[in-house]
Enzyme design. Sequence first.
Site, PDB file in Angstrom:
ATOM      1  N   GLU A 188      33.495  34.154  48.881  1.00  0.00           N
ATOM      2  CA  GLU A 188      33.027  34.323  47.566  1.00  0.00           C
ATOM      3  C   GLU A 188      34.127  33.595  46.630  1.00  0.00           C
ATOM      4  OE1 GLU A 188      32.433  38.657  46.750  1.00  0.00           O
ATOM      5  OE2 GLU A 188      31.513  38.552  48.702  1.00  0.00           O
ATOM      6  N   CYS A 243      38.682  32.755  40.792  1.00  0.00           N
ATOM      7  CA  CYS A 243      39.246  33.675  41.747  1.00  0.00           C
ATOM      8  C   CYS A 243      38.573  33.163  43.114  1.00  0.00           C
ATOM      9  CB  CYS A 243      38.834  35.088  41.643  1.00  0.00           C
ATOM     10  SG  CYS A 243      39.419  36.284  42.808  1.00  0.00           S
ATOM     11  N   CYS A 260      39.316  39.700  56.192  1.00  0.00           N
ATOM     12  CA  CYS A 260      40.379  39.984  56.285  1.00  0.00           C
ATOM     13  C   CYS A 260      40.859  40.954  57.272  1.00  0.00           C
ATOM     14  CB  CYS A 260      41.010  40.651  54.601  1.00  0.00           C
ATOM     15  SG  CYS A 260      42.439  40.869  54.465  1.00  0.00           S
ATOM     16  N   CYS A 317      42.861  47.534  54.246  1.00  0.00           N
ATOM     17  CA  CYS A 317      43.062  48.421  53.095  1.00  0.00           C
ATOM     18  C   CYS A 317      41.751  49.346  52.783  1.00  0.00           C
ATOM     19  CB  CYS A 317      43.305  47.723  51.783  1.00  0.00           C
ATOM     20  SG  CYS A 317      44.491  46.647  51.730  1.00  0.00           S
ATOM     21  N   CYS A 344      38.870  48.428  50.052  1.00  0.00           N
ATOM     22  CA  CYS A 344      38.376  47.086  49.816  1.00  0.00           C
ATOM     23  C   CYS A 344      37.292  46.647  50.537  1.00  0.00           C
ATOM     24  CB  CYS A 344      39.732  46.071  50.048  1.00  0.00           C
ATOM     25  SG  CYS A 344      39.401  44.473  49.974  1.00  0.00           S
ATOM     26  N   HIS A 353      49.597  49.815  44.455  1.00  0.00           N
ATOM     27  CA  HIS A 353      48.482  50.804  44.420  1.00  0.00           C
ATOM     28  C   HIS A 353      49.083  52.053  44.715  1.00  0.00           C
ATOM     29  CE1 HIS A 353      45.800  47.404  44.158  1.00  0.00           C
ATOM     30  NE2 HIS A 353      45.515  47.009  45.263  1.00  0.00           N
ATOM     31  N   CYS A 390      35.700  41.938  44.882  1.00  0.00           N
ATOM     32  CA  CYS A 390      36.067  41.151  46.215  1.00  0.00           C
ATOM     33  C   CYS A 390      35.032  41.551  47.463  1.00  0.00           C
ATOM     34  CB  CYS A 390      37.398  41.623  46.743  1.00  0.00           C
ATOM     35  SG  CYS A 390      38.620  42.095  45.350  1.00  0.00           S
TER      36      CYS A 390
END
Length: 342
Positions: A90, A103, A110, A114, A117, A214, A329
Site C-alpha cells: 500500500e 506514505c 512485517c 505490534c 497494527c 506508544h 496501514c
Amino acid sequence: MINLKSMTRAEMEGLMKELGEPAFRAGQIFQWLHRGAASFEEMTNLPKALREKLAGACALTVPTVERKQISRLDGTIKYLWRLSDGNCVETVLMRYHHGNTVCISSQVGCRMGCVFCASTIGGKVRNLTPAEMLDQVLFTQLDSGAEISNIVLMGIGEPLDNLETVLRFLELVNSPEGMNIGMRHISLSTCGLVEQIDKLAEYRLQLTLSVSLHAPDDETRSRIMPVNRSVGVEKLFACCRRYFETTGRRISYEYAMIDGVNDADWQADLLVRHLRGTPGHVNLIPLNDVAESPLKPSRRVRQFQERLESQGVTATVRRKLGGDIDASCGQLRRKRMEEEAE
Ligand code: SAH
C-alpha cells in the site's frame, strides 16, 4: 536478470563500462527509469542495439494498480499496488498545505508484531527492493498527477529491518537526475530497533527520524510492542539521545492513543521525564480501529496533550486524513488477502 532500477547512478556507469558503452548512457537510462519508463523501447535516445541488449539482460517491471480508493473528505488516495511477483503493498497520497506527501511501504508484511497494527498480521513475506520503494513514489505521482514533495516511510513494514534497501532508496529518490526529493522532506519511522538506529546515525542524514514509542513504561510497551521485550524503554531513549548527538536532528515520537492502555496521566508524566535531555516532539495519533484488534481509541487525547505541553513538551495531534477509505496501514492489503482466501 539485472535490476537496473535499483542501481545507483554510479553503479549504472560501471555497468555501461562493462558493456563498452560511453558513461553518459548511464545518465540517459537513469533519467528514463526515474520518469517511469515501462520498457526499453521507449528510451528513444539510446541506440537500438543497446536497448535490445538491456531488454535481454535487465528486468524492467512496473507495479500495477490493484485497488485505488479516493477519499471524498480530503482527496487522500490510497493505492494497493500489485508487484511483479503478485504480492501487494500500500501507498497513501496525502494532500497538505505544505505539499503532497506520500506514505510508502518498505516490506511485504512485517515481523514486528505490534498488537494494534494491521500490517503485521500474517507476518513478513519479504523485503521490498529499492526499485519497488521508488516505484511507489514515482507511480503515485504519475497516476495521480500530484507532484510529490514529501515522503514518509510509514507504510507497511519496518524500514530499519530492511536498512540497506532503504539507504539505497534514499539515495535514488534524492538524486538530482531523478525525483530530487530533499532529505529534509523525508521521514523514516521505526518501532525502535536500537542497533539499526545507531547504524543509521552514522550516515548523518538530514531526514526526520520518527520513533514509534506508544508507551513510556516497559510493562505497557512490551505488551503492545514485542520489540520492546529485548531492549526496553531506557535503552531506547539512550539510543535516541545518541542519535540526536550524532546527527543534530530532533526525533519525533509517535504515540497512538489507546483507551485505558497508554493514556493515563502518570504515563504522560513519565514521558516528560524521559524526554528531558532528548529534545524531541510528540505526535499523538488517534488510534485507527483495526477490525482484528480489541483495542479502542482513547478519549483522553486532548488531556494527554495538555499534560505534556504544560510540562514543556511539544505535542501535536495528528490530523486524520482519509477517514472514509481504509487509509491506515495494512488494512487494504488485509482486505484483499481475505477476499483471495474466500
Ligand atoms: N514499522 C514502522 C513504520 C510503519 S507503521 C514503525 O513502527 O514506526 C507507521 C506508524 O503507524 C507507526 O507509528 C505505527 O505504530 C502506527 N500504527 C500502526 N497501527 C496503528 C493504528 N491502528 N492506529 C494508529 N497508529 C498505528
